[in-house]
Design a protein around this motif. Sequence first.
Motif, short mmCIF file in Angstrom:
data_model
loop_
_atom_site.label_atom_id
_atom_site.label_comp_id
_atom_site.label_asym_id
_atom_site.label_seq_id
_atom_site.Cartn_x
_atom_site.Cartn_y
_atom_site.Cartn_z
N ALA A 200 0.93 -1.10 -0.08
CA ALA A 200 -0.02 -0.13 -0.18
C ALA A 200 1.06 1.19 0.01
CB ALA A 200 -1.20 -0.06 1.06
N VAL A 201 0.54 2.35 -0.77
CA VAL A 201 0.97 3.65 -0.72
C VAL A 201 0.19 4.55 -0.22
CG1 VAL A 201 0.93 3.82 -3.20
CG2 VAL A 201 2.50 5.26 -1.92
N TYR A 202 0.43 5.57 0.74
CA TYR A 202 -0.46 6.66 1.08
C TYR A 202 0.29 7.81 1.29
CZ TYR A 202 -2.94 9.78 4.64
OH TYR A 202 -3.40 10.70 4.93
N PHE A 203 -0.30 8.91 0.39
CA PHE A 203 0.36 10.43 0.46
C PHE A 203 0.06 10.93 1.43
CE2 PHE A 203 0.29 8.16 -3.82
CZ PHE A 203 1.62 8.25 -4.34
N HIS A 204 0.90 11.73 2.32
CA HIS A 204 0.46 12.23 3.32
C HIS A 204 1.13 13.57 3.50
CE1 HIS A 204 -0.57 12.46 7.81
NE2 HIS A 204 0.76 12.55 8.17
N SER A 205 0.31 14.59 3.78
CA SER A 205 0.84 16.02 3.72
C SER A 205 0.93 16.65 5.15
CB SER A 205 0.04 16.77 2.54
OG SER A 205 0.01 16.05 1.28
N PRO A 206 1.57 16.43 5.89
CA PRO A 206 1.38 17.18 7.11
C PRO A 206 1.87 18.42 7.00
CG PRO A 206 3.41 15.52 7.31
CD PRO A 206 2.52 15.47 6.01
N PRO A 207 1.58 19.51 7.50
CA PRO A 207 0.61 19.44 8.52
C PRO A 207 -0.96 19.71 7.90
CG PRO A 207 1.38 21.73 8.50
CD PRO A 207 2.15 20.88 7.62
N TYR A 208 -0.89 19.68 6.65
CA TYR A 208 -2.23 19.68 6.16
C TYR A 208 -3.10 18.61 6.32
CZ TYR A 208 0.50 23.71 4.09
OH TYR A 208 1.18 24.73 3.87
N THR A 209 -2.58 17.36 6.30
CA THR A 209 -3.47 16.33 6.72
C THR A 209 -2.77 15.85 8.09
OG1 THR A 209 -1.83 15.00 5.40
CG2 THR A 209 -4.04 15.32 4.63
N GLN A 210 -3.86 15.63 9.02
CA GLN A 210 -3.44 15.32 10.51
C GLN A 210 -2.87 13.95 10.50
OE1 GLN A 210 -7.26 15.52 12.73
NE2 GLN A 210 -7.93 17.17 11.28
N GLU A 211 -2.05 13.72 11.64
CA GLU A 211 -1.75 12.57 11.88
C GLU A 211 -2.91 11.29 11.89
OE1 GLU A 211 1.65 12.55 11.36
OE2 GLU A 211 1.53 10.55 12.38
N ARG A 212 -3.93 11.94 12.38
CA ARG A 212 -5.14 10.83 12.64
C ARG A 212 -5.44 10.42 11.22
NH1 ARG A 212 -9.04 13.76 17.22
NH2 ARG A 212 -8.40 15.44 15.98
N ALA A 213 -5.20 10.94 10.16
CA ALA A 213 -5.67 10.49 8.92
C ALA A 213 -4.94 9.37 8.49
CB ALA A 213 -5.59 11.58 7.94
N LYS A 214 -3.35 9.54 8.89
CA LYS A 214 -2.52 8.43 8.80
C LYS A 214 -2.99 7.36 9.64
CE LYS A 214 1.88 8.00 10.35
NZ LYS A 214 3.15 8.69 10.56
N ASP A 215 -3.18 7.61 10.76
CA ASP A 215 -3.73 6.38 11.64
C ASP A 215 -4.69 5.81 11.05
OD1 ASP A 215 -1.92 7.22 13.48
OD2 ASP A 215 -3.25 8.36 14.63
N LYS A 216 -5.86 6.40 10.37
CA LYS A 216 -6.80 5.62 9.67
C LYS A 216 -6.39 4.75 8.70
CE LYS A 216 -10.62 7.81 7.49
NZ LYS A 216 -11.43 8.94 7.15
N VAL A 217 -5.67 5.10 7.91
CA VAL A 217 -4.96 4.25 6.77
C VAL A 217 -4.20 3.09 7.48
CG1 VAL A 217 -3.36 4.20 4.70
CG2 VAL A 217 -4.71 6.18 5.21
N ILE A 218 -3.46 3.35 8.63
CA ILE A 218 -2.85 2.01 9.11
C ILE A 218 -4.06 1.25 9.51
CG2 ILE A 218 -1.52 1.48 11.15
CD1 ILE A 218 0.01 4.11 11.05
N ASP A 219 -5.19 1.61 10.25
CA ASP A 219 -6.07 0.65 10.77
C ASP A 219 -6.77 0.04 9.64
OD1 ASP A 219 -5.46 1.22 13.21
OD2 ASP A 219 -7.16 2.78 13.64
N LEU A 220 -6.90 0.81 8.22
CA LEU A 220 -7.37 0.23 7.26
C LEU A 220 -6.64 -1.18 6.72
CD1 LEU A 220 -8.60 3.13 5.01
CD2 LEU A 220 -10.13 1.30 6.10
N CYS A 221 -5.18 -0.70 6.76
CA CYS A 221 -4.38 -1.96 6.48
C CYS A 221 -4.68 -3.21 7.34
CB CYS A 221 -3.03 -1.43 6.51
SG CYS A 221 -2.72 -0.52 4.99
N LYS A 222 -4.84 -2.60 8.78
CA LYS A 222 -4.63 -3.84 9.61
C LYS A 222 -6.06 -4.65 9.19
CE LYS A 222 -2.96 -1.96 13.76
NZ LYS A 222 -3.06 -1.07 14.66
#
Length: 383
Positions: A200-222
């Motif tokens: 999987a690849v996720y494009f993350h743009s901090p600080p415009y996207t929050q950490e919690r958006a990334k955590d969501k993607v991690i949970d989806l991977c789980k």
Amino acid sequence: MDIILIKYGELALKGDNRAFFENKLVKNIKEALKGYDGIKVEKTHGRIYVECDGNVNEVIDKLKKVFGIVGITVAKKVDLDLDAIYNAAIELMRSYSGKSFKVETRRPNKSFPYESMEISRMVGGKILQNVEDVHVDVHNPDIVLNIEIREKAYLYSGITDGIGGMPLGTNGRAVVLLSGGIDSPVAAWMMMKRGVEIEAVYFHSPPYTQERAKDKVIDLCKKLSEYGQDIYLHVVNFTDFQLAIYDKCPPKMTTIIMRRMMMRVAENIANKYGAKALITGESLGQVASQTIESLYCTNEVTHMPVFRPLIGMDKSEIVEISKKIGTYDISIRPYEDCCTIFVPKHPIIKPDLEEVIDGEKNIDYEKFIDSLVIDQIKIKQDS
Ligand code: ATP
Ligand code: MG
């Protein structure tokens, strides 16, 4: 003795392909059940049998997430002996008081000296003599008692659906562009169902996207990993790249150009990790960047096949699958996947390829791609 009997699909597969499919399925089943005691997995002629010490329901729940399985049932396994078969049938039917039934026998093992019809008739007779309050209905029975005569006799009634598809790992690897939205996890799951292992690849743009958006993607991977694989998630720090696009490209084209950049980065990752295709959650016409003209422009940057399994689906159909596979509740958490500040007010709906190429000419994207910081997170099954 009770035993779990597994039916699997894709029977049209022939020759070497079929053996490969079956062996991989057995391996995946063993892997899925490795935490349980006393598991024995065995394959004979079109069936897989699983023996376990208790925990039958938990084992069945695990099997419901193994791709390639079309049906699961608990069967009684007895010696090839008429009395043993009668006793097992009587015991099985005792839990169906008040019901109508019929017996259906298959006899792949022709060395057993009675024909299928005869066995059905004899067993049916014994049931009627020994079980109270059941009756035969050959046209519309409540219960079908199945008997399979193989190296042993197997008796069962009722079968639970498996998820079908092909065993994970029988159709190579692909990189999925995984946002935190509803669509891309469903797209990933649908390709996994066809046997494709994902990265999987996720494009993350901090600080415009929050950490919690990334955590969501991690949970989806789980959640996706529960379907049989560890997943490597590549988190691309996309902020500078995105700011450059915002800064140097025509506003109405920033989305389509961003999508092209994402595809380029994903293809790079795919090449590096031995994946042969890309997967996205695009569905034709859903948004401006998913018109046929936009997809043409997005596709143009890669030579890899791009799988878009949702292309012909309605949103409601996609939502239904996401609920079924368990990603929906994670996807609807309210954190933005891709920063709204970068979304143009009036995106171009029917982009022209020449104009788009001209629109991105001020971006030295090869340099950006080379300098991207990409974190790798390994998401283990059962984590
Ligand atoms: P999704 O529900 O998957 O987010 P979407 O309907 O929001 O999809 P878009 O935002 O146009 O659609 O994105 C289309 C596809 O591009 C997504 O399905 C996904 O495959 C990919 N994508 C979009 N944003 C990202 C991101 N931040 N990281 C990785 N992939 C992304
Ligand atoms: Mg999205």
